[in-house]
Design a protein around this motif. Structure first.
Motif, mmCIF file in Angstrom:
data_model
loop_
_atom_site.group_PDB
_atom_site.id
_atom_site.type_symbol
_atom_site.label_atom_id
_atom_site.label_comp_id
_atom_site.label_asym_id
_atom_site.label_seq_id
_atom_site.Cartn_x
_atom_site.Cartn_y
_atom_site.Cartn_z
ATOM 1 N N ARG A 111 0.850 -1.180 0.000
ATOM 2 C CA ARG A 111 0.000 0.000 0.000
ATOM 3 C C ARG A 111 0.888 1.234 0.000
ATOM 4 N N GLU A 112 0.626 2.089 -0.989
ATOM 5 C CA GLU A 112 1.399 3.331 -1.030
ATOM 6 C C GLU A 112 0.853 4.267 0.027
ATOM 7 N N PRO A 113 1.732 5.043 0.593
ATOM 8 C CA PRO A 113 1.244 5.971 1.619
ATOM 9 C C PRO A 113 0.235 6.939 0.992
ATOM 10 N N ALA A 114 -0.838 7.115 1.681
ATOM 11 C CA ALA A 114 -1.869 8.042 1.196
ATOM 12 C C ALA A 114 -1.324 9.459 1.270
ATOM 13 N N ALA A 115 -1.773 10.241 0.318
ATOM 14 C CA ALA A 115 -1.380 11.647 0.351
ATOM 15 C C ALA A 115 -1.893 12.242 1.656
ATOM 16 N N ALA A 116 -1.123 13.134 2.179
ATOM 17 C CA ALA A 116 -1.510 13.742 3.441
ATOM 18 C C ALA A 116 -2.889 14.391 3.294
ATOM 19 N N GLN A 117 -3.810 13.921 4.074
ATOM 20 C CA GLN A 117 -5.170 14.462 4.051
ATOM 21 C C GLN A 117 -5.240 15.631 5.018
ATOM 22 N N PRO A 118 -5.891 16.681 4.587
ATOM 23 C CA PRO A 118 -6.018 17.799 5.524
ATOM 24 C C PRO A 118 -6.877 17.373 6.712
ATOM 25 N N ALA A 119 -6.551 17.926 7.836
ATOM 26 C CA ALA A 119 -7.325 17.621 9.041
ATOM 27 C C ALA A 119 -8.754 18.102 8.839
ATOM 28 N N PRO A 120 -9.706 17.356 9.380
ATOM 29 C CA PRO A 120 -11.096 17.807 9.243
ATOM 30 C C PRO A 120 -11.268 19.184 9.900
ATOM 31 N N VAL A 121 -12.119 19.972 9.285
ATOM 32 C CA VAL A 121 -12.356 21.310 9.818
ATOM 33 C C VAL A 121 -13.365 21.215 10.947
ATOM 34 N N VAL A 122 -12.992 21.745 12.066
ATOM 35 C CA VAL A 122 -13.865 21.781 13.228
ATOM 36 C C VAL A 122 -14.468 23.185 13.268
ATOM 37 N N PRO A 123 -15.807 23.281 13.194
ATOM 38 C CA PRO A 123 -16.420 24.611 13.119
ATOM 39 C C PRO A 123 -15.930 25.586 14.184
ATOM 40 N N GLU A 124 -15.734 25.090 15.396
ATOM 41 C CA GLU A 124 -15.330 25.975 16.486
ATOM 42 C C GLU A 124 -13.964 26.615 16.276
ATOM 43 N N THR A 125 -13.204 26.124 15.291
ATOM 44 C CA THR A 125 -11.899 26.707 15.010
ATOM 45 C C THR A 125 -11.964 27.749 13.899
ATOM 46 N N MET A 126 -13.153 27.960 13.333
ATOM 47 C CA MET A 126 -13.296 28.878 12.213
ATOM 48 C C MET A 126 -13.857 30.222 12.680
ATOM 49 N N LEU A 127 -13.255 31.281 12.201
ATOM 50 C CA LEU A 127 -13.702 32.625 12.534
ATOM 51 C C LEU A 127 -15.152 32.831 12.113
ATOM 52 N N SER A 128 -15.513 32.353 10.934
ATOM 53 C CA SER A 128 -16.882 32.544 10.434
ATOM 54 C C SER A 128 -17.912 31.903 11.366
ATOM 55 N N PHE A 129 -17.561 30.802 11.999
ATOM 56 C CA PHE A 129 -18.464 30.154 12.953
ATOM 57 C C PHE A 129 -18.771 31.092 14.117
ATOM 58 N N HIS A 130 -17.741 31.711 14.662
ATOM 59 C CA HIS A 130 -17.912 32.592 15.822
ATOM 60 C C HIS A 130 -18.653 33.875 15.444
ATOM 61 N N LEU A 131 -18.361 34.400 14.256
ATOM 62 C CA LEU A 131 -19.075 35.595 13.800
ATOM 63 C C LEU A 131 -20.562 35.306 13.637
ATOM 64 N N LYS A 132 -20.879 34.197 12.986
ATOM 65 C CA LYS A 132 -22.275 33.832 12.741
ATOM 66 C C LYS A 132 -22.991 33.530 14.051
ATOM 67 N N ARG A 133 -22.317 32.868 14.962
ATOM 68 C CA ARG A 133 -22.910 32.534 16.263
ATOM 69 C C ARG A 133 -23.264 33.808 17.030
ATOM 70 N N ALA A 134 -22.356 34.772 17.018
ATOM 71 C CA ALA A 134 -22.617 36.046 17.706
ATOM 72 C C ALA A 134 -23.787 36.771 17.047
ATOM 73 N N GLU A 135 -23.790 36.814 15.719
ATOM 74 C CA GLU A 135 -24.871 37.483 14.998
ATOM 75 C C GLU A 135 -26.214 36.823 15.304
ATOM 76 N N GLN A 136 -26.253 35.503 15.243
ATOM 77 C CA GLN A 136 -27.509 34.788 15.494
ATOM 78 C C GLN A 136 -28.004 35.011 16.919
ATOM 79 N N SER A 137 -27.096 35.101 17.865
ATOM 80 C CA SER A 137 -27.494 35.345 19.251
ATOM 81 C C SER A 137 -28.124 36.726 19.404
ATOM 82 N N ILE A 138 -27.538 37.721 18.753
ATOM 83 C CA ILE A 138 -28.071 39.080 18.828
ATOM 84 C C ILE A 138 -29.431 39.152 18.133
ATOM 85 N N VAL A 139 -29.532 38.574 16.948
ATOM 86 C CA VAL A 139 -30.800 38.583 16.210
ATOM 87 C C VAL A 139 -31.877 37.848 16.994
#
Length: 163
Positions: free
Chosen positions: A8-36
């Motif tokens: 088995r050839e080594p698999a190409a390095a797969q990017p780590a799964p994106v965890v929403p809590e690590t994304m700026l857009s998640f926090h911006l949207k969460r704050a906006e939704q809370s205010i709305v």
């Protein structure tokens, strides 16, 4: 003849799964939704939805507007805006009348009851905003605004392929 064992050839390095809590857009949207959500909860006591409050706000100041103009301001389709306006009209908060310049265009304006309800909704919204600002220190609030403005300025020109 025995088959060669496939390695088995080594698999190409797969990017780590994106965890929403690590994304700026998640926090911006969460704050906006809370205010709305907080504002929406408050305007329910005025028998209004958040969308209806926005339309009343767009009409504050006495300038009559068409549903097309309102839909552009509200970033919704004309059909959606027509539904919002019809609901406000049924509540006696807006009225529609023919444009003096274009007979086929209907303009929407606030009724006296709509002016009062718009003022009450604006007051409620300002209280929510003021309460949030008061909950932060002056330094934290200033820093947050600076950072948000910086993100707003950087994001349009950011080239993800350049990094």
């Amino acid at each position: 003849m025995p088959q060669a064992k496939k390695t088995r050839e080594p698999a190409a390095a797969q990017p780590a799964p994106v965890v929403p809590e690590t994304m700026l857009s998640f926090h911006l949207k969460r704050a906006e939704q809370s205010i709305v959500a907080r504002k929406a909860n408050g305007v329910r006591s005025l028998d209004l939805t958040e969308s209806q409050c926005k339309v009343l706000g767009y009409l504050t100041g006495g300038v009559a507007k068409s549903c097309t103009q309102l839909s552009r301001e509200g970033l919704v389709t004309s059909q959606t805006m027509t539904g919002i306006v019809k609901n406000l009209e049924a509540k006696g908060l807006v009225e529609r009348h023919a444009s003096p310049d274009h007979g086929r265009v209907m303009l929407v304006s606030l009724t006296p009851a709509g002016v009062e309800r718009a003022a009450a909704a604006k007051s409620l919204s300002q209280r929510v905003e003021h309460g949030l600002r008061e909950a932060l220190s002056e330094d934290d609030y200033g820093h947050l605004v600076k950072l948000l403005d910086r993100v707003a300025d950087l994001a349009p020109g950011f080239d993800a392929d350049a990094s």
